[in-house]
Design an enzyme around this catalytic site. Sequence first.
Site, PDB file in Angstrom:
ATOM      1  N   TYR A  96       0.892  -1.274   0.037  1.00 45.23           N
ATOM      2  CA  TYR A  96       0.101   0.047   0.029  1.00 45.23           C
ATOM      3  C   TYR A  96       0.987   1.206  -0.036  1.00 45.23           C
ATOM      4  O   TYR A  96       0.522   2.414  -0.108  1.00 45.23           O
ATOM      5  CB  TYR A  96      -1.055  -0.120   1.379  1.00 45.23           C
ATOM      6  CG  TYR A  96      -2.283  -0.960   0.924  1.00 45.23           C
ATOM      7  CD1 TYR A  96      -3.472  -0.657   0.494  1.00 45.23           C
ATOM      8  CD2 TYR A  96      -1.788  -2.290   1.220  1.00 45.23           C
ATOM      9  CE1 TYR A  96      -4.464  -1.535   0.246  1.00 45.23           C
ATOM     10  CE2 TYR A  96      -2.645  -3.447   1.064  1.00 45.23           C
ATOM     11  CZ  TYR A  96      -4.154  -2.988   0.467  1.00 45.23           C
ATOM     12  OH  TYR A  96      -5.061  -3.829  -0.043  1.00 45.23           O
ATOM     13  N   LYS A 130       2.457 -15.492   4.631  1.00 48.94           N
ATOM     14  CA  LYS A 130       3.209 -16.280   3.647  1.00 48.94           C
ATOM     15  C   LYS A 130       4.497 -16.438   3.589  1.00 48.94           C
ATOM     16  O   LYS A 130       5.497 -16.409   2.540  1.00 48.94           O
ATOM     17  CB  LYS A 130       2.571 -15.736   2.402  1.00 48.94           C
ATOM     18  CG  LYS A 130       2.746 -16.870   0.974  1.00 48.94           C
ATOM     19  CD  LYS A 130       1.682 -17.775   1.035  1.00 48.94           C
ATOM     20  CE  LYS A 130       1.917 -18.898  -0.207  1.00 48.94           C
ATOM     21  NZ  LYS A 130       0.973 -20.196  -0.110  1.00 48.94           N
ATOM     22  N   ASP A 132     -12.938  -9.161   3.257  1.00 50.46           N
ATOM     23  CA  ASP A 132     -14.303  -9.109   2.493  1.00 50.46           C
ATOM     24  C   ASP A 132     -14.544 -10.381   2.604  1.00 50.46           C
ATOM     25  O   ASP A 132     -15.803 -10.617   2.469  1.00 50.46           O
ATOM     26  CB  ASP A 132     -13.775  -8.638   1.070  1.00 50.46           C
ATOM     27  CG  ASP A 132     -14.069  -7.091   1.003  1.00 50.46           C
ATOM     28  OD1 ASP A 132     -13.918  -6.503   1.946  1.00 50.46           O
ATOM     29  OD2 ASP A 132     -14.332  -6.651  -0.272  1.00 50.46           O
ATOM     30  N   ASP A 143      -3.335 -18.862   2.397  1.00 52.23           N
ATOM     31  CA  ASP A 143      -4.102 -19.651   1.483  1.00 52.23           C
ATOM     32  C   ASP A 143      -5.255 -20.490   2.585  1.00 52.23           C
ATOM     33  O   ASP A 143      -6.210 -20.801   2.187  1.00 52.23           O
ATOM     34  CB  ASP A 143      -3.448 -20.339   0.428  1.00 52.23           C
ATOM     35  CG  ASP A 143      -2.027 -20.658   0.924  1.00 52.23           C
ATOM     36  OD1 ASP A 143      -1.671 -20.446   2.199  1.00 52.23           O
ATOM     37  OD2 ASP A 143      -1.447 -21.929   0.242  1.00 52.23           O
ATOM     38  N   ASP A 180      -6.806  -7.199   3.913  1.00 50.62           N
ATOM     39  CA  ASP A 180      -7.792  -6.425   2.875  1.00 50.62           C
ATOM     40  C   ASP A 180      -8.891  -7.459   2.212  1.00 50.62           C
ATOM     41  O   ASP A 180      -9.981  -7.540   2.243  1.00 50.62           O
ATOM     42  CB  ASP A 180      -7.191  -5.752   1.786  1.00 50.62           C
ATOM     43  CG  ASP A 180      -7.987  -4.723   1.027  1.00 50.62           C
ATOM     44  OD1 ASP A 180      -9.329  -4.667   1.303  1.00 50.62           O
ATOM     45  OD2 ASP A 180      -7.653  -4.068   0.051  1.00 50.62           O
TER      46      ASP A 180
END
Length: 343
Positions: free
Chosen positions: A126, A175, A236, A208, A232
């Site tokens: 970001y 990750k 959702d 994942d 982020d």
Amino acid sequence: MTRYHIALINGDGIGPALAASAKTILETINDNSSKIKFTIDEVEAGDGALVKFGRALPDFSMDIIRKSQVCLKGPVGESAADVIIPIRSMLNLYANIRPAKSYPNIRNLSDKVNLVIVRENTEDVYMGWEFNIDENTVIALRLTSEKASRRIAHYAFKTSMLRNKRKKKVVAVHKANVLRKGDGLFAKTCRSVANDYPEVEYSELYVDACAMNLIRNPEEFDVILTTNLFGDILSDEAAQVVGGLGMGPAANIGDHFALFEPVHGAAFDIAGKNIANPSSILLSTKMMLEWLAHKYNDENASYEGNNIENAITHMLKQNKKTKDIGGSLSTTEFTKMVSSLMH
Ligand code: ATP
């Protein structure tokens, strides 16, 4: 009597309708309570401000926000990044908090979800550090620091300690098997912070696997601690697991200031139709009251926050809902009924 000064950004699309709903509920508290009052200062920011003043976040708007104690924000349209990113960075709002909770009579994957995503809000991709190597190749830089990882990890463990859960759990999501240095540093820092909170069970998941388990066993999660981009995306997903974006509140929190907003965007497809679900901004208002309660040691603020959530839960139990979650009430009807249930 305690008075709080709130900066209210109306936003774009369904933003003004949601902001009006929040204003109605805050005014209901003004009317009902002798112990707590709100002064609401409306702030121009977003697509409308860009057209009117040539800037999505004019200096005079930022001045109003700085002078207030807390900010409540409706979703902003195309210029969203030009509003929220500068506010986050100017006020150092380093923690992005997104709860996902099952409410009655809403189609969800499980009735027992009660989790919160604690997302690092200042680093990762970001930063916008993208560069062309040549016309057809782009390289993007991803920032991870020990300082920001430590700060957000402490925030996540403290959040878990404050939550009303029998079994307190923080899972760090990353990750590090691929992003060995950046996420390796994030994971190592989270592990070291975990030692300071022996009451909280600590574990780690690759992003994942976390995305998969959010569908498979969403009720297993308590606090998910993660980096900016993964947070982020996962938030959702978590919002959908419990029934959709219309129920999703969010907070951007720093050491001295905080901003509360729905998780979703301006939803131009339903703007002006009086059908948006105001629960997202009303549950954000509840989070705002909880934050004020904690910061100013004010149990009346906490009472009013619970009052809002209880009124919404009561409505849902009676199947009184907006269209997005299977009902037929308009934004204003839903708001009016929530207001009448407040005491
Ligand atoms: P952004 O890219 O800014 O997140 P978007 O258009 O991709 O915006 P949203 O605006 O977040 O996505 O919303 C996606 C869809 O979800 C909308 O088109 C709308 O139909 C629905 N939606 C979002 N928020 C609400 C709400 N409060 N009430 C009802 N429906 C909503």
